[in-house]
Design a protein around this motif. Structure first.
Motif, PDB file in Angstrom:
ATOM      1  N   PRO A  23       0.848  -1.216   0.057  1.00  0.00           N
ATOM      2  CA  PRO A  23      -0.068   0.176  -0.012  1.00  0.00           C
ATOM      3  C   PRO A  23       0.992   1.331   0.160  1.00  0.00           C
ATOM      4  O   PRO A  23       1.985   1.287   0.049  1.00  0.00           O
ATOM      5  N   PHE A  24       0.116   2.470  -0.198  1.00  0.00           N
ATOM      6  CA  PHE A  24       1.003   3.574   0.093  1.00  0.00           C
ATOM      7  C   PHE A  24       1.510   3.747   1.503  1.00  0.00           C
ATOM      8  O   PHE A  24       0.910   3.084   2.268  1.00  0.00           O
ATOM      9  N   PRO A  25       2.352   4.675   1.698  1.00  0.00           N
ATOM     10  CA  PRO A  25       2.702   4.859   3.014  1.00  0.00           C
ATOM     11  C   PRO A  25       1.783   5.924   3.840  1.00  0.00           C
ATOM     12  O   PRO A  25       1.988   6.900   3.974  1.00  0.00           O
ATOM     13  N   VAL A  26       0.646   5.142   4.188  1.00  0.00           N
ATOM     14  CA  VAL A  26      -0.412   6.198   4.583  1.00  0.00           C
ATOM     15  C   VAL A  26      -1.236   5.298   5.735  1.00  0.00           C
ATOM     16  O   VAL A  26      -1.131   4.124   5.916  1.00  0.00           O
ATOM     17  N   HIS A  27      -1.924   5.982   6.457  1.00  0.00           N
ATOM     18  CA  HIS A  27      -3.115   5.609   7.608  1.00  0.00           C
ATOM     19  C   HIS A  27      -4.259   5.899   7.044  1.00  0.00           C
ATOM     20  O   HIS A  27      -4.440   7.104   6.272  1.00  0.00           O
ATOM     21  N   LEU A  28      -5.335   5.232   7.372  1.00  0.00           N
ATOM     22  CA  LEU A  28      -6.799   5.729   6.986  1.00  0.00           C
ATOM     23  C   LEU A  28      -7.099   6.082   8.384  1.00  0.00           C
ATOM     24  O   LEU A  28      -7.472   5.439   9.252  1.00  0.00           O
ATOM     25  N   VAL A  29      -7.522   7.156   8.610  1.00  0.00           N
ATOM     26  CA  VAL A  29      -7.743   7.821  10.044  1.00  0.00           C
ATOM     27  C   VAL A  29      -9.167   8.606   9.929  1.00  0.00           C
ATOM     28  O   VAL A  29      -9.564   9.446   8.985  1.00  0.00           O
ATOM     29  N   ARG A  30     -10.368   8.198  10.867  1.00  0.00           N
ATOM     30  CA  ARG A  30     -11.549   8.774  10.760  1.00  0.00           C
ATOM     31  C   ARG A  30     -11.344  10.088  11.295  1.00  0.00           C
ATOM     32  O   ARG A  30     -10.477  10.626  11.935  1.00  0.00           O
ATOM     33  N   GLY A  31     -12.248  10.951  10.564  1.00  0.00           N
ATOM     34  CA  GLY A  31     -12.173  12.326  11.020  1.00  0.00           C
ATOM     35  C   GLY A  31     -13.874  12.917  11.110  1.00  0.00           C
ATOM     36  O   GLY A  31     -14.746  12.291  10.604  1.00  0.00           O
ATOM     37  N   GLN A  32     -14.197  13.513  12.123  1.00  0.00           N
ATOM     38  CA  GLN A  32     -15.472  14.175  12.310  1.00  0.00           C
ATOM     39  C   GLN A  32     -15.371  15.685  12.481  1.00  0.00           C
ATOM     40  O   GLN A  32     -14.271  16.232  12.943  1.00  0.00           O
ATOM     41  N   SER A  33     -16.290  16.268  11.745  1.00  0.00           N
ATOM     42  CA  SER A  33     -16.530  17.774  11.797  1.00  0.00           C
ATOM     43  C   SER A  33     -17.805  18.246  12.293  1.00  0.00           C
ATOM     44  O   SER A  33     -18.758  17.382  12.214  1.00  0.00           O
ATOM     45  N   MET A  34     -17.904  19.491  12.806  1.00  0.00           N
ATOM     46  CA  MET A  34     -19.112  19.900  13.207  1.00  0.00           C
ATOM     47  C   MET A  34     -19.658  21.283  12.085  1.00  0.00           C
ATOM     48  O   MET A  34     -18.752  22.121  11.771  1.00  0.00           O
ATOM     49  N   GLU A  35     -20.719  21.348  11.877  1.00  0.00           N
ATOM     50  CA  GLU A  35     -21.326  22.351  11.210  1.00  0.00           C
ATOM     51  C   GLU A  35     -22.038  23.133  12.250  1.00  0.00           C
ATOM     52  O   GLU A  35     -23.070  22.699  13.011  1.00  0.00           O
ATOM     53  N   MET A  36     -21.579  24.353  12.411  1.00  0.00           N
ATOM     54  CA  MET A  36     -22.101  25.499  13.164  1.00  0.00           C
ATOM     55  C   MET A  36     -23.001  26.633  12.612  1.00  0.00           C
ATOM     56  O   MET A  36     -22.442  27.179  11.550  1.00  0.00           O
ATOM     57  N   SER A  37     -23.771  27.254  13.327  1.00  0.00           N
ATOM     58  CA  SER A  37     -24.246  28.491  12.934  1.00  0.00           C
ATOM     59  C   SER A  37     -24.440  29.799  13.850  1.00  0.00           C
ATOM     60  O   SER A  37     -24.215  29.161  14.852  1.00  0.00           O
ATOM     61  N   PHE A  38     -24.352  30.860  13.533  1.00  0.00           N
ATOM     62  CA  PHE A  38     -24.237  32.179  14.318  1.00  0.00           C
ATOM     63  C   PHE A  38     -24.858  33.076  13.620  1.00  0.00           C
ATOM     64  O   PHE A  38     -24.971  33.405  12.837  1.00  0.00           O
ATOM     65  N   SER A  39     -25.649  34.085  14.649  1.00  0.00           N
ATOM     66  CA  SER A  39     -26.445  35.034  14.091  1.00  0.00           C
ATOM     67  C   SER A  39     -25.668  36.262  14.723  1.00  0.00           C
ATOM     68  O   SER A  39     -25.549  36.157  16.231  1.00  0.00           O
ATOM     69  N   GLN A  40     -25.720  37.212  14.169  1.00  0.00           N
ATOM     70  CA  GLN A  40     -25.073  38.480  14.797  1.00  0.00           C
ATOM     71  C   GLN A  40     -26.188  38.984  15.726  1.00  0.00           C
ATOM     72  O   GLN A  40     -25.817  39.942  16.595  1.00  0.00           O
ATOM     73  N   ARG A  41     -27.391  38.585  15.765  1.00  0.00           N
ATOM     74  CA  ARG A  41     -28.523  39.195  16.710  1.00  0.00           C
ATOM     75  C   ARG A  41     -27.997  38.661  18.042  1.00  0.00           C
ATOM     76  O   ARG A  41     -28.481  39.232  19.161  1.00  0.00           O
TER      77      ARG A  41
ATOM     78  N   HIS B 248       2.586   9.040   6.034  1.00  0.00           N
ATOM     79  CA  HIS B 248       3.383   9.011   7.068  1.00  0.00           C
ATOM     80  C   HIS B 248       4.155  10.360   7.276  1.00  0.00           C
ATOM     81  O   HIS B 248       4.525  11.086   6.579  1.00  0.00           O
ATOM     82  N   ARG B 249       4.483  10.746   8.643  1.00  0.00           N
ATOM     83  CA  ARG B 249       5.225  11.772   8.630  1.00  0.00           C
ATOM     84  C   ARG B 249       6.718  11.774   8.616  1.00  0.00           C
ATOM     85  O   ARG B 249       7.347  10.885   9.064  1.00  0.00           O
ATOM     86  N   GLY B 250       7.250  12.441   7.634  1.00  0.00           N
ATOM     87  CA  GLY B 250       8.822  12.309   7.169  1.00  0.00           C
ATOM     88  C   GLY B 250       9.449  13.817   7.724  1.00  0.00           C
ATOM     89  O   GLY B 250       8.792  14.514   8.736  1.00  0.00           O
ATOM     90  N   LYS B 251      10.469  13.962   7.249  1.00  0.00           N
ATOM     91  CA  LYS B 251      11.504  15.030   7.677  1.00  0.00           C
ATOM     92  C   LYS B 251      10.772  16.432   7.253  1.00  0.00           C
ATOM     93  O   LYS B 251      11.124  17.438   7.791  1.00  0.00           O
ATOM     94  N   PHE B 252       9.851  16.301   6.456  1.00  0.00           N
ATOM     95  CA  PHE B 252       9.175  17.501   5.923  1.00  0.00           C
ATOM     96  C   PHE B 252       7.703  17.625   6.597  1.00  0.00           C
ATOM     97  O   PHE B 252       6.771  18.445   5.941  1.00  0.00           O
ATOM     98  N   GLY B 253       7.608  16.796   7.249  1.00  0.00           N
ATOM     99  CA  GLY B 253       6.012  16.602   7.856  1.00  0.00           C
ATOM    100  C   GLY B 253       5.391  15.563   7.038  1.00  0.00           C
ATOM    101  O   GLY B 253       5.960  14.774   6.286  1.00  0.00           O
ATOM    102  N   ARG B 254       3.910  15.637   7.026  1.00  0.00           N
ATOM    103  CA  ARG B 254       3.114  14.841   6.419  1.00  0.00           C
ATOM    104  C   ARG B 254       2.893  15.541   5.046  1.00  0.00           C
ATOM    105  O   ARG B 254       2.373  16.525   4.747  1.00  0.00           O
ATOM    106  N   MET B 255       3.305  14.847   3.787  1.00  0.00           N
ATOM    107  CA  MET B 255       3.369  15.323   2.625  1.00  0.00           C
ATOM    108  C   MET B 255       1.955  14.546   1.750  1.00  0.00           C
ATOM    109  O   MET B 255       1.828  13.436   1.835  1.00  0.00           O
ATOM    110  N   PRO B 256       1.435  15.319   0.643  1.00  0.00           N
ATOM    111  CA  PRO B 256       0.665  14.898   0.067  1.00  0.00           C
ATOM    112  C   PRO B 256       1.304  13.909  -0.975  1.00  0.00           C
ATOM    113  O   PRO B 256       2.253  13.816  -1.232  1.00  0.00           O
TER     114      PRO B 256
END
Length: 209
Positions: free
Chosen positions: A31-49, A138-146
């Motif tokens: 395989p590629f030198p990668v991990h498959l990692v779950r990620g969750q995000s939140m959709e939020m809303s905001f009113s200036q009122r 995977h993290r290398g000397k330049f960090g995580r590269m695409p």
């Protein structure tokens, strides 16, 4: 899926490249030198009122990210303060089998992004959660590269037929196969630049351009 009618194929399906067997990952095909990692995000809303403060309609990235959603882009300078600005805040990095609960996710994202938009967290509401699986290199000397470029199988992408012609190895989906994945959250900033580089490399058949 039959890709044979195309002269070039670019796989940019994120984790689907591996989970949908577009590229085989077994002992014969590392395989590629990668991990498959779950990620969750939140959709939020905001009113200036709900607050005397507004939030800049620009994406912010500092470990975690906060990005306005398209429906809120028209609100900048709007005379309709009752409308709600919408943002996505993300994303978690979850290596464990069981996903974070909504409250655990909120605590995680707030602790890492509060300084970017305190008024969103103090006055906003959580509208919904989203979940996906990222390709994380995977993290290398330049960090995580695409991972961007031509895909070449190890030890024999092609076999030689009896007449000496190159014979396509059907363990990959196309003989002129390119990969565009592993951008992670930096893709929010660099996706257009990376896409241009990849297009130039394909057109010139040269990864060094």
């Amino acid at each position: 899926m039959d890709f044979s009618k195309y002269d070039t194929v670019v796989l940019s399906a994120g984790s689907g490249i591996l989970t949908d067997n577009l590229i085989k990952c077994d002992e014969e095909h590392p395989p590629f030198p990668v991990h498959l990692v779950r990620g969750q995000s939140m959709e939020m809303s905001f009113s200036q009122r709900e607050s005397n403060e507004s939030i800049v309609n620009e994406a912010m990235l500092c470990g975690k990210y906060i990005s306005p959603l398209q429906s809120s882009a028209v609100l900048e300078g709007s005379n309709e303060p009752n409308k709600r600005q919408k943002f996505v805040v993300g994303a978690s990095h979850e290596f464990q089998e069981i996903p974070l609960t909504p409250s655990e996710l909120a605590d995680e994202l707030k602790s890492r992004s509060y300084s970017l938009a305190p008024h969103l967290w103090d006055n906003g509401t959580i509208d919904r959660l989203t979940m996906g699986v990222r390709v994380q290199s995977h993290r290398g000397k330049f960090g995580r590269m695409p991972i961007i470029g031509r895909y070449s199988m190890l030890d024999g992408q092609y076999e030689t037929a009896a007449d000496g012609a190159a014979k396509y190895d059907d363990s990959i989906v196309h003989p002129n196969l390119w990969i565009f994945t592993g951008l992670s959250s930096r893709g929010m900033i660099y996706h257009a630049l990376f896409g241009k580089w990849l297009a130039d490399a394909i057109v010139n058949n040269n990864e060094e351009v």
